[in-house]
Every structure is written in C-alpha cells, then in structure tokens.
Write an enzyme that holds these catalytic residues in place. Structure first.
Site, PDB file in Angstrom:
ATOM      1  N   ARG A  16       0.834  -1.203   0.000  1.00 54.12           N
ATOM      2  CA  ARG A  16       0.000   0.000   0.000  1.00 54.12           C
ATOM      3  C   ARG A  16       0.873   1.260   0.000  1.00 54.12           C
ATOM      4  O   ARG A  16       0.403   2.350  -0.305  1.00 54.12           O
ATOM      5  CB  ARG A  16      -0.980   0.001   1.169  1.00 54.12           C
ATOM      6  CG  ARG A  16      -2.194   0.897   0.889  1.00 54.12           C
ATOM      7  CD  ARG A  16      -3.261   0.899   1.973  1.00 54.12           C
ATOM      8  NE  ARG A  16      -2.722   1.404   3.210  1.00 54.12           N
ATOM      9  CZ  ARG A  16      -2.561   0.690   4.314  1.00 54.12           C
ATOM     10  NH1 ARG A  16      -2.923  -0.574   4.331  1.00 54.12           N
ATOM     11  NH2 ARG A  16      -2.060   1.233   5.403  1.00 54.12           N
ATOM     12  N   LYS A  73      -6.792   5.652 -20.186  1.00 52.78           N
ATOM     13  CA  LYS A  73      -7.092   6.086 -21.552  1.00 52.78           C
ATOM     14  C   LYS A  73      -5.843   6.000 -22.425  1.00 52.78           C
ATOM     15  O   LYS A  73      -5.355   4.923 -22.679  1.00 52.78           O
ATOM     16  CB  LYS A  73      -7.673   7.504 -21.516  1.00 52.78           C
ATOM     17  CG  LYS A  73      -8.778   7.699 -20.471  1.00 52.78           C
ATOM     18  CD  LYS A  73     -10.052   6.970 -20.815  1.00 52.78           C
ATOM     19  CE  LYS A  73     -11.108   7.010 -19.710  1.00 52.78           C
ATOM     20  NZ  LYS A  73     -11.395   8.302 -19.131  1.00 52.78           N
ATOM     21  N   TYR A  86     -14.788  16.373 -16.537  1.00 48.83           N
ATOM     22  CA  TYR A  86     -15.199  14.971 -16.642  1.00 48.83           C
ATOM     23  C   TYR A  86     -16.359  14.700 -15.668  1.00 48.83           C
ATOM     24  O   TYR A  86     -16.373  15.244 -14.557  1.00 48.83           O
ATOM     25  CB  TYR A  86     -13.980  14.093 -16.312  1.00 48.83           C
ATOM     26  CG  TYR A  86     -14.264  12.631 -16.343  1.00 48.83           C
ATOM     27  CD1 TYR A  86     -14.428  11.955 -17.550  1.00 48.83           C
ATOM     28  CD2 TYR A  86     -14.384  11.897 -15.162  1.00 48.83           C
ATOM     29  CE1 TYR A  86     -14.694  10.603 -17.576  1.00 48.83           C
ATOM     30  CE2 TYR A  86     -14.646  10.541 -15.180  1.00 48.83           C
ATOM     31  CZ  TYR A  86     -14.806   9.901 -16.389  1.00 48.83           C
ATOM     32  OH  TYR A  86     -15.069   8.557 -16.408  1.00 48.83           O
ATOM     33  N   ASP A 126      -6.310  18.397 -15.429  1.00 50.80           N
ATOM     34  CA  ASP A 126      -6.535  17.049 -15.946  1.00 50.80           C
ATOM     35  C   ASP A 126      -6.075  17.056 -17.405  1.00 50.80           C
ATOM     36  O   ASP A 126      -6.669  17.707 -18.252  1.00 50.80           O
ATOM     37  CB  ASP A 126      -8.029  16.699 -15.826  1.00 50.80           C
ATOM     38  CG  ASP A 126      -8.356  15.290 -16.341  1.00 50.80           C
ATOM     39  OD1 ASP A 126      -7.603  14.757 -17.172  1.00 50.80           O
ATOM     40  OD2 ASP A 126      -9.399  14.740 -15.917  1.00 50.80           O
TER      41      ASP A 126
END
Ligand SMILES: *Cc1c(COP(=O)(O)O)cnc(C)c1O
Length: 404
Positions: free
Chosen positions: A61, A211, A114, A186
């Site tokens: 983690r 993406k 988004y 972004d």
C-alpha cells in the site's frame, strides 16, 4: 537513469524512462512484483526502512517497484519532480482534491469537467464544507473574476469532454497564483505528448492512465505529477487511504506507455483528416475539433498544445435516430464508454460522458442529444474514413423511412 534522460525527447522517454532502475535478474523487462510485503532478517534495518531512514520496500500500500517504474515514466513525460499512481483516474483526482482541501476552502473550476470530477465537486465536496464555483468553460474573464474573489484551488481540464473546449492554462494559472491558489490540470485528453501543463504554470497534472497512456483498454489507473513537496502530501494520502495502483495494472500501463508517442501521432493525423471529412457530410450539423481553424479554442490550442488531440465530436442532424443508424453500420468501431485506445471508439454523450444528466441538463451544458464522440484509433486513416462514408451513405438512405 533520471539525469541522463534529461535531454531525451518524448518518444525516447516513453520507451526508456523508469526502465533500467527497476529491472531484476538481468531481464530487459520490468518485473510484476506481486508480493504484498518484504522480508527483513535484521530488525534494525527493517525499522530504518520503515522510518524512511534508508531505502527499502515495506508493504504494497506504500510502494511497489512495478508501480514506481510507471510513476517514473510518467514523471519524465510530464517533466515533473515526482509522480504518484492510483487505482483509477478518479481515484487520482478525488485523492488529490481531498489531500489539499479542508472545510471553508473554495474551488474554482469549469462546468465541462469529466462527469466523475463534476460529481466530486457537486456531491461530495459540499459535504466537507468546500465551496465550488463551476464557471462557463470558455469564459476566461468569468473564471478570472471568480478566482479573484478568493480561491484555494483552480481545477482545469483542457480539451474538455466531449465538446473539446479549450482553456488557457498559462493565463488562468497566473490569475490563480496571484490569488494564492493551487492549480490542477486534468491532462488526459491531450496526453503528455501534446501538452505539459506544468511547463505552462500548473502545479499539478493528473491523468486517467486508463485512456491514452495505457492505450489498450485493459487496465485502469491514474497518475498525479508535481513538485516533490506536493507529491509527498498526495503520497501520504494514498498510503493511508489506500487507492494505490495494482502492480498488474502498472505493468500493462507501462507496456502500453512505451508506444504512446507513436500511437498519438497516428491518432492525431487521422483525427484531423476525419474532422475535415466530417465537415463535408450534409447530415453532420457540427464538428468539434480544436484543430479546425473555425473552432473557438483553436488559437489557444495552437499556443499551448503540440497537436490537437484525437477526440472528434460531431452533432448529427437526426439526433438519436441518426446515431443509432450510423452506429449499426460502422465496421471499425467499438461502441463503448471509454476512449484513448488503439481501436476507434464511438460513444453518444447521452450514454457516455453525460449519462447522469437529464436531457435538460445536457442542453444547459450545450450538449445536443445528437452528439457523438469519436475516439480515433490507430487504424489506417483511409479505412476509418471509408467506414464513415459508407455508414453515412446508409444513414442517408435509411432516414427516408424514419423522417417521413
Ligand atoms: C476517464 C477520465 C477520467 C476518469 O478516469 P478513470 O480512469 O475512468 O477513473 C478523468 N478525466 C478524464 C478527462 C477522463 O477521460
């Protein structure tokens, strides 16, 4: 490798950054390190590693070598000091926002971010008493006025989804810094190949690596880049809240990222030709593509981008009827909710980016029911255009039935 890579260009960085320092057993490829924890024979050494006093892995983690290799690659592509990877683009976005925001703060952003980001702004941040002002995306003056009223964080996305609006990163970052705000961008649609927000004055750049960076639509991830100081805070949020990237996904994204420049070059070339062709189709009411000189954001895009992206959106005269008919005929097409893959992907705004909105809300955002987003893949340009041509010819013949 850090230093020697400084002079390398983007395509070379995509291939080599983050590679050599994370290899093992002499393999030429990065290992997928699945073990969740690391063995220390010497408890004192273990303690020092756990305290960050010496290098050493502890628990997945916190750090994982496969994930770090990807972080290093994206860091070099964005020209940042540091990078932190997450389990998805939205995990990267929400974790970064929660790292830096506290009750009483005020965010200035855009109406066109988004869908998921918009929901964080409208649904979740108000729960922790963070004020959010969403401005008309193309109205730079309004954004500047809102920033001047007091602003902790400016959040931009350019080009936007799905109408490809462009905001001026340099100008708005200046205004935000004058107000003492942190600037986040972004950069998913542009990719680091075509736009580097940090070089334009932003403090933090975020990607949905799901993406273009991955490019193969088979892994989810997000990456945040910025200064060492800012990324320390984002890293700490991740190690405690736990939305870190899985090593398998990191490997897949790492492999995809090596061809990012080649893919983007082909996609951008095709997108321009497809946009020009679509302008000639009589059943297309509007074409949104920043590379067209008629696009309202063209001049800013020309200034701050290297290439105009590979997403083209169109509005069909016959709205949903037209979209259904066209989609039924396309051969080189995934009809799906993602973008940025090697395959060409078609998605109506109504079922993809703005599925949560009512038709009235879409209308208020300037999103027609006939809007179709095209994520141009790496196929041969001529095949994609021929495919669209035959589908439009079919639509032309079919509409006689449904319009009468
Ligand atoms: C897809 C996308 C996101 C969210 O990324 P996920 O990996 O799906 O969580 C954020 N911003 C933009 C611009 C996107 O296209």
């Amino acid at each position: 490798m850090g230093k020697e890579m400084d002079n390398a260009r983007m395509g070379t960085r995509a291939v080599w950054a983050g590679e050599k320092e994370f290899r093992a057993f002499g393999s030429t490829q990065i290992p997928v390190m699945l073990g969740v924890a690391y063995d220390y024979e010497d408890v004192d050494v273990w303690y020092e590693a756990a305290m960050g006093e010496r290098p050493g892995y502890i628990y997945n983690r916190m750090d994982n070598p496969t994930v770090q290799s990807l972080e290093e690659k994206i860091r070099m592509l964005e020209g940042a000091e540091a990078a932190v990877a997450f389990s998805s683009g939205m995990a990267a976005i929400s974790s970064t926002l929660y790292t830096f925001l506290k009750p009483g703060d005020r965010v200035v952003s855009l109406k066109d971010t988004y869908g998921g980001t918009n929901k964080v702004f409208t649904e979740f941040l108000p729960n922790i008493q963070v004020g959010v002002e969403l401005c008309t995306t193309e109205d730079q003056e309004q954004i500047e006025r809102e920033i001047a009223k007091g602003c902790t964080l400016l959040y931009l996305e350019t080009p936007t989804n799905p109408t490809l609006k462009i905001t001026d990163i340099r100008r708005l970052a200046q205004a935000a810094h004058a107000a003492g705000a942190l600037v986040l961008v972004d950069n998913t649609f542009a990719t680091p190949i075509q736009q580097n927000p940090l070089a334009l004055g932003a403090d933090i750049v975020i990607h949905s690596a799901t993406k273009f960076i991955s490019g193969h639509a088979d892994a989810m991830g997000g990456v945040v880049c910025g200064s060492v100081e800012l990324m320390k805070a984002v890293y700490h949020y991740r190690e405690i809240n736990g939305a870190n990237m899985d090593p398998w996904s990191a490997y897949l994204i790492l492999r995809g990222a090596k061809t990012l420049k080649l893919r983007v070059q082909q996609q951008v070339k095709s997108a321009m030709e497809i946009a020009q062709y679509l302008q000639t189709e009589p059943l297309v009411e509007a074409v949104y593509y920043p590379g067209l000189s008629t696009h309202p954001g063209h001049d800013i895009a020309k200034e701050q981008m290297r290439g105009y992206g590979s997403i083209v959106s169109i509005v069909l005269k016959d709205e949903m009827k037209g979209i259904k008919c066209l989609l039924s005929r396309l051969q080189y097409a995934n009809r799906a909710g993602n973008l940025g893959a090697v395959e060409t992907i078609y998605g109506p705004a109504r079922t993809t980016s703005h599925v949560e909105c009512t038709p009235e809300e879409r209308k208020a955002l300037g999103i027609s029911e006939g809007l179709l987003r095209i994520s141009v893949g790496i196929e041969d340009t001529e095949d994609l255009i021929e495919d669209l041509r035959q589908a439009f010819a079919y639509l032309q013949s079919e509409r006689l039935h449904y319009t009468t």
